[in-house]
Design a protein around this motif. Structure first.
Motif, mmCIF file in Angstrom:
data_model
loop_
_atom_site.group_PDB
_atom_site.id
_atom_site.type_symbol
_atom_site.label_atom_id
_atom_site.label_comp_id
_atom_site.label_asym_id
_atom_site.label_seq_id
_atom_site.Cartn_x
_atom_site.Cartn_y
_atom_site.Cartn_z
ATOM 1 N N GLN A 27 84.549 48.950 34.091
ATOM 2 C CA GLN A 27 83.988 48.947 35.443
ATOM 3 C C GLN A 27 82.453 48.960 35.439
ATOM 4 O O GLN A 27 81.835 48.795 36.481
ATOM 5 C CB GLN A 27 84.528 50.144 36.242
ATOM 6 N N LYS A 28 81.858 49.149 34.247
ATOM 7 C CA LYS A 28 80.399 49.160 34.138
ATOM 8 C C LYS A 28 79.916 48.094 33.160
ATOM 9 O O LYS A 28 78.804 48.176 32.640
ATOM 10 C CB LYS A 28 79.904 50.541 33.683
ATOM 11 N N ARG A 29 80.730 47.090 32.946
ATOM 12 C CA ARG A 29 80.404 46.080 31.929
ATOM 13 C C ARG A 29 79.110 45.340 32.253
ATOM 14 O O ARG A 29 78.284 45.094 31.374
ATOM 15 C CB ARG A 29 81.563 45.085 31.794
ATOM 16 N N THR A 67 67.045 41.561 34.005
ATOM 17 C CA THR A 67 68.412 41.569 33.485
ATOM 18 C C THR A 67 69.206 42.801 33.907
ATOM 19 O O THR A 67 70.380 42.690 34.290
ATOM 20 C CB THR A 67 68.404 41.446 31.949
ATOM 21 N N ILE A 68 68.612 44.000 33.844
ATOM 22 C CA ILE A 68 69.341 45.207 34.271
ATOM 23 C C ILE A 68 69.679 45.149 35.757
ATOM 24 O O ILE A 68 70.833 45.408 36.145
ATOM 25 C CB ILE A 68 68.547 46.479 33.936
ATOM 26 N N PRO A 69 68.729 44.822 36.655
ATOM 27 C CA PRO A 69 69.105 44.699 38.067
ATOM 28 C C PRO A 69 70.233 43.697 38.290
ATOM 29 O O PRO A 69 71.133 43.947 39.095
ATOM 30 C CB PRO A 69 67.805 44.234 38.739
ATOM 31 N N ALA A 70 70.215 42.580 37.564
ATOM 32 C CA ALA A 70 71.285 41.596 37.712
ATOM 33 C C ALA A 70 72.628 42.179 37.292
ATOM 34 O O ALA A 70 73.660 41.945 37.943
ATOM 35 C CB ALA A 70 70.973 40.348 36.887
ATOM 36 N N GLY A 71 72.644 42.971 36.213
ATOM 37 C CA GLY A 71 73.877 43.592 35.767
ATOM 38 C C GLY A 71 74.441 44.570 36.783
ATOM 39 O O GLY A 71 75.649 44.581 37.058
ATOM 40 N N TYR A 72 73.575 45.409 37.364
ATOM 41 C CA TYR A 72 74.024 46.357 38.386
ATOM 42 C C TYR A 72 74.551 45.628 39.617
ATOM 43 O O TYR A 72 75.578 46.005 40.191
ATOM 44 C CB TYR A 72 72.861 47.290 38.779
ATOM 45 N N ILE A 73 73.845 44.583 40.027
ATOM 46 C CA ILE A 73 74.274 43.836 41.219
ATOM 47 C C ILE A 73 75.634 43.180 40.967
ATOM 48 O O ILE A 73 76.515 43.190 41.832
ATOM 49 C CB ILE A 73 73.218 42.776 41.588
ATOM 50 N N SER A 74 75.843 42.628 39.779
ATOM 51 C CA SER A 74 77.112 41.947 39.496
ATOM 52 C C SER A 74 78.290 42.919 39.537
ATOM 53 O O SER A 74 79.404 42.538 39.927
ATOM 54 C CB SER A 74 77.051 41.260 38.128
ATOM 55 N N ASP A 75 78.075 44.179 39.139
ATOM 56 C CA ASP A 75 79.152 45.179 39.181
ATOM 57 C C ASP A 75 79.534 45.564 40.608
ATOM 58 O O ASP A 75 80.632 46.084 40.841
ATOM 59 C CB ASP A 75 78.743 46.442 38.412
ATOM 60 N N ARG A 76 78.644 45.343 41.563
ATOM 61 C CA ARG A 76 78.870 45.803 42.928
ATOM 62 C C ARG A 76 79.564 44.764 43.808
ATOM 63 O O ARG A 76 79.974 45.083 44.921
ATOM 64 C CB ARG A 76 77.554 46.249 43.558
ATOM 65 N N PHE A 77 79.698 43.541 43.319
ATOM 66 C CA PHE A 77 80.436 42.537 44.078
ATOM 67 C C PHE A 77 81.925 42.893 44.109
ATOM 68 O O PHE A 77 82.486 43.340 43.099
ATOM 69 C CB PHE A 77 80.282 41.149 43.444
ATOM 70 N N ILE A 78 82.565 42.714 45.253
ATOM 71 C CA ILE A 78 84.014 42.917 45.326
ATOM 72 C C ILE A 78 84.715 41.921 44.414
ATOM 73 O O ILE A 78 85.601 42.272 43.636
ATOM 74 C CB ILE A 78 84.509 42.765 46.784
ATOM 75 N N ASN A 79 84.329 40.654 44.495
ATOM 76 C CA ASN A 79 84.802 39.631 43.569
ATOM 77 C C ASN A 79 83.715 39.461 42.511
ATOM 78 O O ASN A 79 82.768 38.689 42.684
ATOM 79 C CB ASN A 79 85.058 38.318 44.307
ATOM 80 N N GLN A 80 83.838 40.196 41.405
ATOM 81 C CA GLN A 80 82.770 40.222 40.414
ATOM 82 C C GLN A 80 82.567 38.867 39.750
ATOM 83 O O GLN A 80 81.433 38.480 39.442
ATOM 84 C CB GLN A 80 83.050 41.295 39.369
#
Length: 391
Positions: free
Chosen positions: A132-134, A260-273
């Protein structure tokens, strides 16, 4: 273990891979611009210097198709140890010889070892991190990689390109990388070890499963690492000093650190990742193309090179980290190694094309031919990602 938990020993495994990668890559990003600057100091043409950089990428490209085969036979942890030891040996031999032919051979061998280490580090990060934190873990790892783009050349400037201790500092960093690699805990046997295809057949299957992701890997490698590796030559062609030309690599790394880190956090927060990752990739490719379109004006305004290089590093890093996150969310075991190997292969091909061709283009036409190639690659990547995102 359920599908929301990380495997046993994951924290130690992540720390060991992060630490060993950090020291190995800091050494690499001191060594590569240092050798380039010394080649130019010996009156070697930009074309030959570009081919020297491309030789390292060739080693990565040649070895990557066999990464899953070697891993299946030796084990993932043992392969990491072997690759780190070979990288340390190559750095030592660079210190002890000045023969250009031997430098090319050592660069090829370094690329082979880097290929094995690279594929396994990416695959193990994907396996060790909590599902869930990939996105954030892969983003953090890619940020660490981008940070080495900054730290390595900065240390090179501080130590001095002509200093006799600089190469010995690289040796020390490679030794630290090897010691950190020894901390990797035992890795559970891959569940698909007996059934997954390996070698070329496994790579072909992975390529057919993820074609657009692999194209994104090519574009990311072309800009983030291939063009970055040639930036000292481009800086010299613009009339910058050797130190300033080397720092251009750091600016590229700063872009990856910032985005890169902000992009990773944002991608985890999408309902459809999965769809969220594709959205971020489209935006990254768009920004990359816009920045590249400004390149012809750099000859008249050299300061414009800094923001362009920053965007290349950041957008290329996001493309690659989102690609790796996407693969890690879909695959496990040897199949994950196969898919990671294909991503590394396409990323490497991007770096190989950029470093091999760009040196000659900088010699021939730094204000037209070089920018035209970069615009073409960025445009192809953007069109493919937009078409895939709409399907």
């Amino acid at each position: 273990m359920n599908n929301t938990e990380a495997p046993a020993g994951s924290r130690l495994g992540l720390a060991a891979i992060f630490g060993s990668t950090f020291f190995a890559l800091v050494g690499y990003f001191i060594l590569t611009p240092l050798l380039l600057l010394r080649l130019k100091g010996a009156d070697v043409s930009s074309t030959v210097a570009g081919l020297f950089v491309a030789t390292g990428w060739l080693g990565i490209f040649v070895m990557t198709p066999f990464a899953s085969t070697v891993t299946n036979r030796m084990g993932r942890r043992q392969c990491m140890w072997l690759a780190s030891a070979v990288l340390m040996l190559c750095a030592l031999l660079f210190t002890l010889t000045q023969q250009l032919v031997l430098w090319f051979a050592l660069n090829l061998l370094s690329g082979i070892a880097m290929s094995l280490r690279w594929v396994l580090a990416e695959a193990l990060i994907a396996e060790f991190c909590p599902p869930q934190k990939r996105g954030r873990y892969v983003g953090l790892f890619q940020t660490l990689v981008s940070a080495t783009f900054i730290i390595g050349p900065t240390l090179l400037v501080w130590l001095g390109p002509q200093s006799s201790i600089t190469l010995w500092a690289v040796n020390g960093l490679n030794l630290l990388g090897l010691l950190w690699t020894a901390l990797i805990p035992p890795v559970p046997s891959a569940a698909d070890a007996g059934i997954a295809h390996v070698g070329v057949r496994g790579l072909w299957h992975a390529l057919m499963e993820h074609p657009i992701i692999m194209l994104a890997g090519f574009v990311g490698g072309f800009f983030e690492t291939g063009v970055t590796s040639i930036l000292p030559l481009y800086g010299l062609a613009l009339g910058l000093s050797g130190a300033a030309a080397a720092v251009m690599v750091s600016i590229s790394g700063l872009g990856g650190v910032a985005l890169t880190i902000p992009a990773g956090y944002i991608s985890d927060r999408f309902i459809n990742q999965a769809r969220g990752r594709r959205t971020l990739m489209v935006w990254s490719a768009s920004i990359m193309l816009l920045a590249t379109l400004a390149l012809p004006w750099v000859a008249h305004t050299p300061a414009l090179a800094w923001p362009i290089v920053f965007v290349w590093g950041g957008a290329g890093g996001v493309l690659y980290s989102m690609s790796m996150t996407d693969i890690g969310a879909r695959e496990k075991g040897i199949t994950l190694v196969n898919s990671t190997a294909v991503l590394v292969l396409t990323y490497t091909l991007g770096g190989l094309v950029a470093s091999g061709v760009s040196g000659a283009l900088i010699d021939w036409s730094p204000t037209l031919g070089f920018p035209a190639l970069l615009v073409l690659v960025a445009a192809i990547g953007l069109v493919a990602l937009v078409r895939s995102h709409r399907n």
